[in-house]
Design an enzyme around this catalytic site. Structure first.
Site, PDB file in Angstrom:
ATOM      1  CE1 TYR A  57      -5.446  -1.144  12.106  1.00  0.00           C
ATOM      2  CE2 TYR A  57      -3.714  -0.771  13.704  1.00  0.00           C
ATOM      3  CZ  TYR A  57      -4.735  -0.284  12.913  1.00  0.00           C
ATOM      4  OH  TYR A  57      -5.026   1.061  12.916  1.00  0.00           O
ATOM      5  N   PRO A 205       0.220  10.281   8.661  1.00  0.00           N
ATOM      6  CG  PRO A 205       2.022  10.200  10.172  1.00  0.00           C
ATOM      7  CD  PRO A 205       0.699   9.559   9.874  1.00  0.00           C
ATOM      8  N   GLY A 209       2.633   6.405   2.697  1.00  0.00           N
ATOM      9  CA  GLY A 209       3.930   6.302   2.039  1.00  0.00           C
ATOM     10  C   GLY A 209       4.162   7.297   0.922  1.00  0.00           C
ATOM     11  CG  LEU A 210       1.129   8.984  -2.109  1.00  0.00           C
ATOM     12  CD1 LEU A 210      -0.279   9.545  -2.112  1.00  0.00           C
ATOM     13  CD2 LEU A 210       1.816   9.271  -3.429  1.00  0.00           C
ATOM     14  N   GLY A 213       8.235  10.221  -0.785  1.00  0.00           N
ATOM     15  CA  GLY A 213       8.835  10.578  -2.073  1.00  0.00           C
ATOM     16  C   GLY A 213       9.396   9.394  -2.839  1.00  0.00           C
TER      17      GLY A 213
END
Length: 305
Positions: A57, A205, A209-210, A213
């Site tokens: 990362y 989870p 970011g979907l 909302g």
């Protein structure tokens, strides 16, 4: 904050952890290091004790930032990192093909993190290559014997690979992609982990970011954001599903918290590790750890989508 046992490792971890990929700055848009440190500190103050990073990362940047969090409280944090992807070509040819190479990567992570042990160390290679699998298993055994790591595991969504990695019963923890929009793990992986007493750490989870909302069909991703490579037809379909999920939003529960509570409702799951680059994002994530979780009716509606 609620706490759960991380499988047969016996470690007690916060059910909402902190995923430190985003703060590496190499895949999720611009970041500010001081803001990232404040976000992690805020998570700790709100009861989060489980922090997950990886050497790859930001090419070590994330681990260096986590080091700042650890100062003065290492013994109160359950720390996980991952190795095996840094410098990997992701081709069939093995790179981490000896225990010495795995241990070398492990020691490099310790140095960046400023600690002399890890609570959890994952193999970050998610595909099976016999030499690398054997190298990690042998290295895991030595690192445990030397008291340098308390629990070991693998990060993968491949059930056959998980079984192969666990053929000697060596896997304490699995890290797996699981969300409302990706329920594949429910088929074989999660039941297997329950039977084998393997702790489950859920990455993704919020489905990158979907499930907050916040995106529309017109949303575009640029720069180094990994989401710019999403298939647009798939993205549009997911946005439509998310719109339907908004029926379950309540005054005291935003959509992202609903998504976290969904994965936490599965009995095999030990923790979810959403990313967070700001204190506000962290606060929203942590508030998912409250009772009750989702009702059977809410779960049924989610599954119907």
């Amino acid at each position: 904050m609620e706490f759960r046992t991380l499988g047969k490792s016996g470690l007690q971890i916060s059910e909402v952890g902190f995923g430190a990929w985003a703060i590496g700055g190499d895949a999720w848009g611009p970041v500010d290091d001081q803001q990232s440190i404040r976000a992690m500190q805020h998570a700790y103050e709100l009861g989060v004790n489980f922090f997950d990073t990886a050497d790859v990362y930001g090419d070590g940047r994330s681990e260096h930032l986590v080091r700042e969090l650890l100062k003065g409280k290492r013994d109160r944090i359950i720390l996980a990192t991952k190795g095996g992807l840094l410098g990997h070509t992701r081709k069939p040819e093995p790179i981490y093909d000896t225990p010495a190479k795995v241990i070398g990567a492990f020691e490099d992570s310790l140095q960046r993190l400023g600690t002399d042990y890890l609570d959890v160390y994952f193999c970050h290679i998610w595909w099976h290559q016999e030499q690398e699998t054997e190298a990690f298993l042998t290295a895991f055994e030595q690192l445990k014997r030397d008291g340098k790591v308390r629990a070991v595991g693998v990060s993968t969504d491949d059930f056959a690979y998980l079984q192969t990695f666990n053929r000697y019963g060596a896997v304490d923890v699995l890290q797996v992609d699981y969300s409302i929009l990706n329920r594949a793990a429910e088929g074989e992986i999660l039941p297997y982990c329950e039977r084998e007493q393997i702790g489950v750490v859920v990455r993704g989870p919020l489905q990158k970011g979907l499930l907050t909302g916040k995106f529309t069909k017109e949303t575009m991703f640029t720069g180094n954001d990994v989401r710019q490579h999403w298939d647009r037809a798939w993205f549009t379909e997911q946005v439509d599903k998310v719109e339907q999920l908004k029926q379950l939003v309540q005054a005291d529960r935003i959509l992202g918290q609903l998504a976290l509570q969904f994965v936490l409702s599965h009995p095999a799951v030990s923790a979810a590790i959403p990313g967070g680059k700001t204190e506000m994002q962290v606060s929203e994530n942590v508030q998912a750890s409250r009772r009750p979780l989702l009702t059977e009716e809410e779960l049924a509606f989610i599954r119907s989508l």
